[in-house]
Scaffold this motif. Structure first.
Motif, PDB file in Angstrom:
ATOM      1  N   PHE A  94       0.819  -1.212   0.000  1.00 17.61           N
ATOM      2  CA  PHE A  94       0.000   0.000   0.000  1.00 17.61           C
ATOM      3  C   PHE A  94       0.854   1.264   0.000  1.00 17.61           C
ATOM      4  CE2 PHE A  94      -2.871  -3.201   1.814  1.00 17.61           C
ATOM      5  CZ  PHE A  94      -3.940  -3.061   0.947  1.00 17.61           C
ATOM      6  N   THR A  95       2.019   1.194   0.604  1.00 14.68           N
ATOM      7  CA  THR A  95       2.929   2.344   0.581  1.00 14.68           C
ATOM      8  C   THR A  95       3.551   2.520  -0.794  1.00 14.68           C
ATOM      9  OG1 THR A  95       3.442   2.045   2.929  1.00 14.68           O
ATOM     10  CG2 THR A  95       4.987   3.352   1.622  1.00 14.68           C
ATOM     11  N   ASP A  96       4.071   1.429  -1.354  1.00 11.09           N
ATOM     12  CA  ASP A  96       4.766   1.518  -2.636  1.00 11.09           C
ATOM     13  C   ASP A  96       3.824   1.850  -3.784  1.00 11.09           C
ATOM     14  OD1 ASP A  96       7.060   0.855  -1.295  1.00 11.09           O
ATOM     15  OD2 ASP A  96       7.026  -1.259  -1.863  1.00 11.09           O
ATOM     16  N   GLU A  97       2.608   1.295  -3.766  1.00 17.71           N
ATOM     17  CA  GLU A  97       1.689   1.470  -4.887  1.00 17.71           C
ATOM     18  C   GLU A  97       0.822   2.717  -4.761  1.00 17.71           C
ATOM     19  OE1 GLU A  97       1.527  -0.399  -7.685  1.00 17.71           O
ATOM     20  OE2 GLU A  97       3.284  -1.489  -6.921  1.00 17.71           O
ATOM     21  N   TYR A  98       0.442   3.075  -3.533  1.00 16.25           N
ATOM     22  CA  TYR A  98      -0.553   4.134  -3.360  1.00 16.25           C
ATOM     23  C   TYR A  98      -0.093   5.266  -2.439  1.00 16.25           C
ATOM     24  CZ  TYR A  98      -3.236   0.152  -5.052  1.00 16.25           C
ATOM     25  OH  TYR A  98      -3.672  -0.931  -5.774  1.00 16.25           O
ATOM     26  N   GLY A  99       1.110   5.177  -1.917  1.00 18.30           N
ATOM     27  CA  GLY A  99       1.620   6.237  -1.065  1.00 18.30           C
ATOM     28  C   GLY A  99       0.981   6.302   0.301  1.00 18.30           C
ATOM     29  N   VAL A 100       0.401   5.185   0.755  1.00 18.22           N
ATOM     30  CA  VAL A 100      -0.252   5.144   2.065  1.00 18.22           C
ATOM     31  C   VAL A 100       0.797   4.979   3.159  1.00 18.22           C
ATOM     32  CG1 VAL A 100      -1.909   3.916   3.516  1.00 18.22           C
ATOM     33  CG2 VAL A 100      -2.308   4.106   1.044  1.00 18.22           C
ATOM     34  N   ARG A 101       0.679   5.762   4.213  1.00 13.58           N
ATOM     35  CA  ARG A 101       1.537   5.576   5.384  1.00 13.58           C
ATOM     36  C   ARG A 101       0.865   4.562   6.307  1.00 13.58           C
ATOM     37  NH1 ARG A 101       3.420  10.059   9.949  1.00 13.58           N
ATOM     38  NH2 ARG A 101       4.738   8.623  11.144  1.00 13.58           N
ATOM     39  N   CYS A 102       1.458   3.397   6.470  1.00 15.12           N
ATOM     40  CA  CYS A 102       0.883   2.318   7.267  1.00 15.12           C
ATOM     41  C   CYS A 102       1.470   2.339   8.676  1.00 15.12           C
ATOM     42  CB  CYS A 102       1.148   0.966   6.601  1.00 15.12           C
ATOM     43  SG  CYS A 102       0.382   0.808   4.967  1.00 15.12           S
ATOM     44  N   LEU A 103       0.612   2.299   9.679  1.00 16.65           N
ATOM     45  CA  LEU A 103       1.015   2.465  11.063  1.00 16.65           C
ATOM     46  C   LEU A 103       0.428   1.351  11.923  1.00 16.65           C
ATOM     47  CD1 LEU A 103       0.225   6.273  11.222  1.00 16.65           C
ATOM     48  CD2 LEU A 103       2.501   5.281  11.074  1.00 16.65           C
ATOM     49  N   TYR A 104       1.111   1.070  13.047  1.00 11.43           N
ATOM     50  CA  TYR A 104       0.670   0.045  13.984  1.00 11.43           C
ATOM     51  C   TYR A 104       0.571   0.641  15.377  1.00 11.43           C
ATOM     52  CZ  TYR A 104       1.796  -3.127  10.168  1.00 11.43           C
ATOM     53  OH  TYR A 104       1.830  -3.742   8.942  1.00 11.43           O
ATOM     54  N   GLY A 105      -0.463   0.250  16.109  1.00  8.68           N
ATOM     55  CA  GLY A 105      -0.627   0.753  17.460  1.00  8.68           C
ATOM     56  C   GLY A 105      -1.225   2.152  17.495  1.00  8.68           C
ATOM     57  N   MET A 106      -1.127   2.814  18.658  1.00 13.34           N
ATOM     58  CA  MET A 106      -1.653   4.164  18.855  1.00 13.34           C
ATOM     59  C   MET A 106      -0.555   5.188  18.550  1.00 13.34           C
ATOM     60  SD  MET A 106      -4.688   3.259  19.791  1.00 13.34           S
ATOM     61  CE  MET A 106      -5.373   4.892  20.084  1.00 13.34           C
ATOM     62  N   HIS A 107      -0.943   6.284  17.901  1.00 12.00           N
ATOM     63  CA  HIS A 107       0.026   7.307  17.518  1.00 12.00           C
ATOM     64  C   HIS A 107      -0.490   8.697  17.893  1.00 12.00           C
ATOM     65  CE1 HIS A 107       2.933   4.978  15.030  1.00 12.00           C
ATOM     66  NE2 HIS A 107       1.915   4.131  15.032  1.00 12.00           N
ATOM     67  N   GLU A 108       0.422   9.532  18.361  1.00 11.94           N
ATOM     68  CA  GLU A 108       0.105  10.931  18.618  1.00 11.94           C
ATOM     69  C   GLU A 108       0.395  11.737  17.356  1.00 11.94           C
ATOM     70  OE1 GLU A 108       1.672  12.543  22.288  1.00 11.94           O
ATOM     71  OE2 GLU A 108       1.971  10.504  23.064  1.00 11.94           O
ATOM     72  N   MET A 109      -0.583  12.533  16.926  1.00 14.42           N
ATOM     73  CA  MET A 109      -0.450  13.297  15.695  1.00 14.42           C
ATOM     74  C   MET A 109      -1.014  14.693  15.908  1.00 14.42           C
ATOM     75  SD  MET A 109      -1.605  10.330  12.953  1.00 14.42           S
ATOM     76  CE  MET A 109      -0.520  10.921  11.642  1.00 14.42           C
ATOM     77  N   LEU A 110      -0.421  15.657  15.219  1.00  9.41           N
ATOM     78  CA  LEU A 110      -0.896  17.040  15.258  1.00  9.41           C
ATOM     79  C   LEU A 110      -1.636  17.322  13.951  1.00  9.41           C
ATOM     80  CD1 LEU A 110      -0.733  19.566  17.116  1.00  9.41           C
ATOM     81  CD2 LEU A 110       1.188  20.330  15.693  1.00  9.41           C
ATOM     82  N   ILE A 111      -2.921  17.645  14.061  1.00  7.18           N
ATOM     83  CA  ILE A 111      -3.745  17.929  12.886  1.00  7.18           C
ATOM     84  C   ILE A 111      -4.358  19.307  13.075  1.00  7.18           C
ATOM     85  CG2 ILE A 111      -5.683  17.176  11.452  1.00  7.18           C
ATOM     86  CD1 ILE A 111      -5.309  14.359  12.571  1.00  7.18           C
ATOM     87  N   ASP A 112      -3.981  20.237  12.222  1.00  2.36           N
ATOM     88  CA  ASP A 112      -4.488  21.615  12.305  1.00  2.36           C
ATOM     89  C   ASP A 112      -4.388  22.167  13.726  1.00  2.36           C
ATOM     90  OD1 ASP A 112      -5.005  21.549   9.620  1.00  2.36           O
ATOM     91  OD2 ASP A 112      -7.146  21.164   9.830  1.00  2.36           O
ATOM     92  N   GLU A 113      -3.215  21.975  14.323  1.00  2.00           N
ATOM     93  CA  GLU A 113      -2.883  22.506  15.641  1.00  2.00           C
ATOM     94  C   GLU A 113      -3.695  21.878  16.778  1.00  2.00           C
ATOM     95  OE1 GLU A 113      -3.131  26.752  15.449  1.00  2.00           O
ATOM     96  OE2 GLU A 113      -1.466  26.938  14.045  1.00  2.00           O
ATOM     97  N   ARG A 114      -4.305  20.748  16.526  1.00  2.00           N
ATOM     98  CA  ARG A 114      -4.975  19.983  17.579  1.00  2.00           C
ATOM     99  C   ARG A 114      -4.230  18.669  17.783  1.00  2.00           C
ATOM    100  NH1 ARG A 114      -7.265  24.276  17.373  1.00  2.00           N
ATOM    101  NH2 ARG A 114      -9.469  24.706  17.798  1.00  2.00           N
ATOM    102  N   ARG A 115      -4.127  18.247  19.035  1.00  5.14           N
ATOM    103  CA  ARG A 115      -3.412  17.014  19.362  1.00  5.14           C
ATOM    104  C   ARG A 115      -4.365  15.820  19.312  1.00  5.14           C
ATOM    105  NH1 ARG A 115      -1.338  20.837  22.997  1.00  5.14           N
ATOM    106  NH2 ARG A 115       0.928  21.164  22.829  1.00  5.14           N
TER     107      ARG A 115
END
Length: 245
Positions: A94-115
């Motif tokens: 999915f990463t190589d063919e479609y550019g999807v970032r594949c993740l496992y478990g829980m992740h902290e992310m900043l989206i539009d200045e919200r945690r």
């Protein structure tokens, strides 16, 4: 184009042909919206009910979904896929063919200045030793290579069996799973600062304030009962929506 879209627990490959076609029709509508208005799409686990990656073979059953994903990948949209307890291991395809970032478990992310804290929600119960051993077995690289070396129909049949085993261990939509995920988020917000805890897994669609009366627990629900929930985060507002055709 600042909207972020979220989906979870579609379980493509689980239901009969009619239900699968309805899933694809609704996904096509959603992906069209994402392509037009979205900055990012977060797929929060169990998008597929099972997945087996081979070096030279693509499982035919998911061809319609893969075509939709390929079309979406051509637009300037960031794609994230959080592995669940059914789409156990996503590999490089999915990463190589479609550019999807594949993740496992829980992740902290900043989206539009919200945690955000985002993940499917499986495996958070440290007391469930059996499930943790099951995940360690299925995500072991040697076991993955062994499976992918088998004749594809046989390997996929084994993966479907693993998927049923996971469903038997974690039936979803039960009070324990739903309560545990919310309690986990309540405990976590006492330890770290975040605005949204976003998960799936229990199939219990919900948006609820957490213990600090500011952060929110979000469960994205499921598509397996004929409803088609999704979520949008836009201009600092997180809202649960439902697709209709």
């Amino acid at each position: 184009m600042s909207k972020s879209f979220f989906i979870s627990d579609i379980h493509l490959g689980l239901q009969d042909e009619g239900a699968e076609k309805e899933h694809i029709r609704h996904l096509e509508k959603l992906f069209t919206m994402v392509a037009s208005y979205g900055a990012a799409l977060y797929m929060v686990g169990d998008i597929l009910d099972y997945w087996m990656e081979f070096r030279h073979v693509i499982p035919r059953y998911f061809s319609s979904f893969l075509c939709l994903l390929q079309e979406l990948s051509r637009h300037d949209v960031r794609l994230y896929w959080f592995s669940g307890n059914h789409d156990f291991t996503l590999g490089r395809f999915f990463t190589d063919e479609y550019g999807v970032r594949c993740l496992y478990g829980m992740h902290e992310m900043l989206i539009d200045e919200r945690r955000f804290v985002i993940g499917h929600g499986d495996g958070l119960d440290r007391s469930d030793i059996g499930y943790r051993l099951f995940v360690a077995m299925i995500r072991n690289r040697f076991n993955q290579r062994l499976l992918s070396s088998l004749q594809p129909d046989l390997a996929i049949a084994i993966m479907r069996r693993f998927s049923r085993m996971s469903r038997d261990r974690n039936p979803g939509e039960n009070g324990y799973e739903s309560d545990f995920l919310q309690q986990y988020a309540d405990a976590l917000v006492r330890q770290k600062d975040f605005d949204y805890f976003v998960c799936g897994h229990s199939h219990a669609l919900k948006k609820k304030l957490l213990a600090n009366a500011r952060s929110h627990y979000i469960n994205l629900g499921t598509w397996i009962h004929g409803s088609y929930p999704y979520a949008i985060f836009d201009n600092g507002v997180f809202s649960l929506q439902e697709l209709s055709i």
